[in-house]
Design an enzyme around this catalytic site. Structure first.
Site, PDB file in Angstrom:
ATOM      1  N   ARG A 152       0.853  -1.184   0.000  1.00 51.66           N
ATOM      2  CA  ARG A 152       0.000   0.000   0.000  1.00 51.66           C
ATOM      3  C   ARG A 152       0.887   1.232   0.000  1.00 51.66           C
ATOM      4  O   ARG A 152       1.937   1.265   0.664  1.00 51.66           O
ATOM      5  CB  ARG A 152      -0.909   0.036   1.229  1.00 51.66           C
ATOM      6  CG  ARG A 152      -2.083  -0.918   1.168  1.00 51.66           C
ATOM      7  CD  ARG A 152      -3.100  -0.558   0.072  1.00 51.66           C
ATOM      8  NE  ARG A 152      -4.260  -1.414   0.060  1.00 51.66           N
ATOM      9  CZ  ARG A 152      -4.416  -2.494  -0.722  1.00 51.66           C
ATOM     10  NH1 ARG A 152      -3.448  -2.846  -1.562  1.00 51.66           N
ATOM     11  NH2 ARG A 152      -5.525  -3.189  -0.680  1.00 51.66           N
ATOM     12  N   GLU A 198      -4.076   7.093  -4.623  1.00 51.40           N
ATOM     13  CA  GLU A 198      -4.274   6.630  -6.018  1.00 51.40           C
ATOM     14  C   GLU A 198      -5.615   7.113  -6.557  1.00 51.40           C
ATOM     15  O   GLU A 198      -6.588   7.145  -5.818  1.00 51.40           O
ATOM     16  CB  GLU A 198      -4.253   5.094  -6.050  1.00 51.40           C
ATOM     17  CG  GLU A 198      -2.925   4.518  -5.670  1.00 51.40           C
ATOM     18  CD  GLU A 198      -2.970   2.995  -5.506  1.00 51.40           C
ATOM     19  OE1 GLU A 198      -4.008   2.392  -5.816  1.00 51.40           O
ATOM     20  OE2 GLU A 198      -1.973   2.430  -5.051  1.00 51.40           O
ATOM     21  N   HIS A 216      -1.139  -0.096  -9.867  1.00 52.08           N
ATOM     22  CA  HIS A 216      -1.791  -1.017  -8.921  1.00 52.08           C
ATOM     23  C   HIS A 216      -2.381  -2.235  -9.647  1.00 52.08           C
ATOM     24  O   HIS A 216      -3.595  -2.458  -9.634  1.00 52.08           O
ATOM     25  CB  HIS A 216      -2.891  -0.289  -8.130  1.00 52.08           C
ATOM     26  CG  HIS A 216      -3.272  -0.995  -6.854  1.00 52.08           C
ATOM     27  ND1 HIS A 216      -3.619  -0.341  -5.709  1.00 52.08           N
ATOM     28  CD2 HIS A 216      -3.363  -2.316  -6.546  1.00 52.08           C
ATOM     29  CE1 HIS A 216      -3.925  -1.214  -4.751  1.00 52.08           C
ATOM     30  NE2 HIS A 216      -3.776  -2.427  -5.245  1.00 52.08           N
TER      31      HIS A 216
END
Ligand code: DGY
Length: 321
Positions: free
Chosen positions: A241, A270, A288
């Protein structure tokens, strides 16, 4: 299940086969436009639903949970991470929360290796050079990177994904070091060297792979202080993360060369990432996609549906938090 199947709000588009099984067995409320719900949207859309099939990044913090209709009895998130859900608040309301552990370890570890190699061997610069027709021919100084074989890899968080990274890195003859809240039994350690503190591990991490979940204890783990402990020219990889990294500190270190390169698949905030990462040549950046293989995305869906099926059949959910 009764004759009328439970109603399930599916907050994002899912693989077709998964949506088909969901629609076969439930009254599925699909989000065909795949728009991200804000708090009001989440609350309004879940009106009359028995379950929410959520995803990473969904707005399910404490206030939203408090406002959900009483009909919602389970939230199955299509993710292994669950920092987007106020789990304790949900439990306090009697809402079961499930996630998708186990099924995305390999895919995520593959992307960690992609980031590790892409950062070390200047993959982004090479790709850009070829695409932009800026490659003027071979020479000995062309995109010389950091050697991987035989180097020390520190893994912060030796859960299933961390161990899958270690397994792959052994194939590159890397020496594996790790920090974990608890030391692993030796069969799971497979020769990896345990450190009782992150500081001790950082000092020997020519490469650092971050594989811990986001939690109050881990947020901001990689900051100016912890970076200063890394060997000069270390390579940093993050597939966990974004909020485990202090962006200001990592960007400073990438600029100074203290950190030679970073391979990042995850970011704070994000998709509105810190734009300075884009300007740095020594970053290898992905959007991601750790779990983004067909097999894994399907398996995540089956996992959510298995949890919903168990719940509505009155059985324990296999992946309840
Ligand atoms: C996960 O499952 O947590 C992945 O990061 C996708 O959200």
């Amino acid at each position: 299940m009764s004759d009328t199947p439970p109603a399930v709000l599916c907050t994002r588009r899912l693989p077709l086969e998964v949506e088909e099984r969901l629609s076969r067995n439930y009254r599925a409320r699909l989000n065909l436009e795949d728009r991200l719900y804000d708090e009001d949207g989440m609350v309004a859309s879940s009106e009359g639903c028995d379950a929410i099939l959520a995803a990473g990044g969904d707005c399910l913090h404490a206030r939203t949970i408090d406002r959900l209709p009483d009909s919602v009895r389970i939230i199955a998130t299509y993710s292994v991470g669950y920092e987007h859900i106020a789990v304790d608040r949900a439990k306090a309301r009697g809402i079961v929360v499930t996630h998708t552990p186990n099924v995305l370890d390999d895919a995520t570890a593959d992307v960690a290796m992609l980031c590790l190699l892409g950062a070390a061997r200047r993959g982004a610069e090479g790709d850009k050079m070829v695409r932009e027709d800026a490659w003027k021919g071979w020479h000995t100084g062309l995109l010389v990177g950091v050697h991987v074989t035989g180097k020390r890899l520190g893994i912060y968080g030796m859960g299933r994904i961390g161990r899958a990274v270690a397994q792959r890195a052994r194939g590159f003859d890397m020496e594996i070091h790790y920090y974990n809240r608890r030391r692993l039994p030796s069969d799971l350690e497979s020769g990896a060297i345990y450190h009782e503190s992150p500081e001790s591990m950082l000092r020997v991490s020519d490469f650092l792979s971050i594989n811990a979940p986001s939690s109050p204890e881990t947020r901001g783990f990689l900051n100016a202080q912890s970076i200063s402990l890394l060997p000069e020219g270390a390579v940093v990889v993050n597939t966990a993360r974004g909020d485990l990294i202090d962006d200001d500190a990592l960007i400073d270190a990438l600029r100074s060369g203290k950190v030679a390169a970073a391979g990042l698949d995850v970011f704070a905030n994000e998709p509105a990432i810190d734009a300075r990462y884009r300007e740095l040549k020594n970053t290898f950046l992905l959007p991601h996609i750790g779990s983004a293989s067909v097999e894994t995305r399907n398996a995540m869906g089956w996992c959510c549906l298995d949890n919903l099926d168990a719940f509505f059949a009155g059985n324990p959910c296999p992946n309840a938090l």
